[in-house]
Design a protein around this motif. Structure first.
Motif, PDB file in Angstrom:
ATOM      1  N   UNK A 228       0.832  -1.210   0.000  1.00 39.77           N
ATOM      2  CA  UNK A 228       0.000   0.000   0.000  1.00 39.77           C
ATOM      3  C   UNK A 228       0.862   1.253   0.000  1.00 39.77           C
ATOM      4  N   UNK A 229       1.959   1.209   0.764  1.00 38.01           N
ATOM      5  CA  UNK A 229       2.861   2.356   0.794  1.00 38.01           C
ATOM      6  C   UNK A 229       3.443   2.609  -0.591  1.00 38.01           C
ATOM      7  N   UNK A 230       3.873   1.541  -1.275  1.00 34.08           N
ATOM      8  CA  UNK A 230       4.429   1.688  -2.620  1.00 34.08           C
ATOM      9  C   UNK A 230       3.390   2.262  -3.581  1.00 34.08           C
ATOM     10  N   UNK A 231       2.172   1.743  -3.509  1.00 30.66           N
ATOM     11  CA  UNK A 231       1.108   2.240  -4.394  1.00 30.66           C
ATOM     12  C   UNK A 231       0.789   3.694  -4.099  1.00 30.66           C
ATOM     13  N   UNK A 232       0.759   4.052  -2.816  1.00 31.35           N
ATOM     14  CA  UNK A 232       0.431   5.429  -2.442  1.00 31.35           C
ATOM     15  C   UNK A 232       1.526   6.400  -2.883  1.00 31.35           C
ATOM     16  N   UNK A 233       2.790   5.980  -2.766  1.00 29.80           N
ATOM     17  CA  UNK A 233       3.898   6.820  -3.236  1.00 29.80           C
ATOM     18  C   UNK A 233       3.812   6.994  -4.749  1.00 29.80           C
ATOM     19  N   UNK A 234       3.545   5.902  -5.465  1.00 24.92           N
ATOM     20  CA  UNK A 234       3.388   5.990  -6.914  1.00 24.92           C
ATOM     21  C   UNK A 234       2.241   6.899  -7.314  1.00 24.92           C
ATOM     22  N   UNK A 235       1.151   6.819  -6.546  1.00 23.10           N
ATOM     23  CA  UNK A 235      -0.006   7.685  -6.817  1.00 23.10           C
ATOM     24  C   UNK A 235       0.344   9.146  -6.581  1.00 23.10           C
ATOM     25  N   UNK A 236       1.081   9.412  -5.486  1.00 23.98           N
ATOM     26  CA  UNK A 236       1.470  10.793  -5.179  1.00 23.98           C
ATOM     27  C   UNK A 236       2.392  11.368  -6.251  1.00 23.98           C
ATOM     28  N   UNK A 237       3.163  10.497  -6.898  1.00 23.54           N
ATOM     29  CA  UNK A 237       4.034  10.938  -7.995  1.00 23.54           C
ATOM     30  C   UNK A 237       3.279  11.069  -9.315  1.00 23.54           C
ATOM     31  N   UNK A 238       2.033  10.581  -9.334  1.00 23.45           N
ATOM     32  CA  UNK A 238       1.216  10.650 -10.536  1.00 23.45           C
ATOM     33  C   UNK A 238       1.604   9.641 -11.595  1.00 23.45           C
ATOM     34  N   UNK A 239       2.321   8.574 -11.166  1.00 21.79           N
ATOM     35  CA  UNK A 239       2.839   7.618 -12.147  1.00 21.79           C
ATOM     36  C   UNK A 239       2.495   6.169 -11.817  1.00 21.79           C
ATOM     37  N   UNK A 240       2.006   5.925 -10.620  1.00 21.75           N
ATOM     38  CA  UNK A 240       1.747   4.557 -10.190  1.00 21.75           C
ATOM     39  C   UNK A 240       3.027   3.878  -9.722  1.00 21.75           C
ATOM     40  N   UNK A 241       2.856   2.826  -8.912  1.00 24.00           N
ATOM     41  CA  UNK A 241       4.024   2.104  -8.422  1.00 24.00           C
ATOM     42  C   UNK A 241       3.626   0.769  -7.830  1.00 24.00           C
ATOM     43  N   UNK A 242       4.591  -0.135  -7.743  1.00 28.99           N
ATOM     44  CA  UNK A 242       4.348  -1.435  -7.127  1.00 28.99           C
ATOM     45  C   UNK A 242       5.644  -1.951  -6.512  1.00 28.99           C
ATOM     46  N   UNK A 243       5.514  -2.915  -5.594  1.00 25.79           N
ATOM     47  CA  UNK A 243       6.668  -3.518  -4.925  1.00 25.79           C
ATOM     48  C   UNK A 243       7.269  -4.592  -5.822  1.00 25.79           C
TER      49      UNK A 243
END
Length: 311
Positions: free
Chosen positions: A185-200
């Motif tokens: 969830x932290x990875x996804x939230x960081x990716x969302x805050x960057x506007x690019x998405x993210x995953x572990x």
């Protein structure tokens, strides 16, 4: 009467280095087989994708596993920015893509400040949390998504260890967090805050409560001892029952006072440290014997909370 389980009545804590591609429960079963232990339990699940520190409690140590479940954890994780996955980790299907080529280390550092301290986090659908008695991951596998309530967690430390730019940027993070924190969830939230998405993409637990990576033992280290049935050597690798409880103040009790506690009676103990819980020891300072956990009552007496058998 139930059938008595076969095995050794061994007690202690094994700091296991859980391998990749194995569930925490599966790892615990293997560890129990290696030790031929009657009773065992793990203290906080790691996903098959994750490796690292997984304390395994044997015998009487299982009585205190909750105190490890409640402990802080430290992780090192690699987050891929520029892609979202259905499970929030590398095992999921790609559900969104973005070009992260313009992302800079400075931009990542700026976003990380939002996630330090006390935050609210929505647990992922691919988690063991239950809804109407069913784990969320079972619902997720059927393509269902249900609303999850955000929960408070604490990120004590969040450091950017390395940054590799590119269309799929790699962000390596060191995370010190409270119980109940989901790194996915932290990875996804960081990716969302960057506007690019993210995953572990990778995850390793470096510490669970007082237990660190340097103490962790692998199956490759343990199995040769089991093959030789060198149980005495295996037992020397176990940590004491009270090693998980060093954050709780300790008191030593006289034999008489200890006997009253064992009988379930609350007792007065002089010069009590701050509570509400205490580590209880029988005997003097030379070789005190760990008894278990006690609780300080409102009237200043100490009552047994969780005691070892045969005390």
């Amino acid at each position: 009467m139930g059938r008595r389980r076969k095995g050794r009545a061994v007690s202690g804590i094994l700091v296991l280095d859980k391998p990749l591609e194995r569930s925490s429960n599966s790892a615990m079963i293997v560890a129990r087989a290696i030790y031929k232990a009657v009773k065992a339990g793990h203290t906080g699940a790691l996903d098959p994708l994750a490796s690292g520190v997984l304390p395994i409690c044997f015998g009487e140590a299982t009585k205190f596993s909750q105190y490890l479940l409640d402990a802080d954890k430290v992780y090192r994780t690699t987050v891929i920015v520029g892609e979202r996955r259905s499970t929030g980790d590398a095992e999921g299907e790609i559900i969104a893509e973005a070009d992260a080529s313009a992302l800079t280390r400075e931009a990542v550092e700026a976003v990380l400040s939002q996630f330090r301290g006390d935050i609210l986090q929505v647990p992922p659908m691919h988690s063991a949390l239950k809804r109407d008695g069913k784990p969320l991951y079972e619902l997720a596998r059927r393509g269902l998504e249900v609303e999850r309530e955000a929960r408070p967690v604490t990120i004590s430390r969040l450091e950017l260890e390395s940054f590799v730019p590119g269309e799929r940027a790699e962000v390596s993070l060191l995370v010190h967090c409270s119980k109940g924190t989901y790194i996915r969830s932290l990875a996804e939230d960081i990716g969302e805050a960057l506007g690019l998405g993210g995953y572990v993409a990778a995850l390793r637990r470096l510490q669970a409560g007082p237990f660190e990576e340097s103490q962790a033992l692998s199956f490759e280290q343990l199995q040769p001892l089991r093959d030789r049935e060198a149980f005495d050597e295996l037992d020397t690798l176990l940590l004491p029952l009270d090693s998980a409880l060093q954050h709780i103040p300790a008191v030593s009790l006289s034999d008489t006072t200890a006997d009253f506690l064992v009988q379930g009676q609350a007792v007065f103990v002089p010069k009590l440290p701050e509570g509400p819980l205490l580590r209880l020891y029988r005997g003097g300072d030379a070789q005190p014997q760990f008894m278990g956990i006690g609780e300080i009552l409102d009237d200043g007496r100490v009552t047994p909370r969780r005691l070892l058998a045969n005390m």
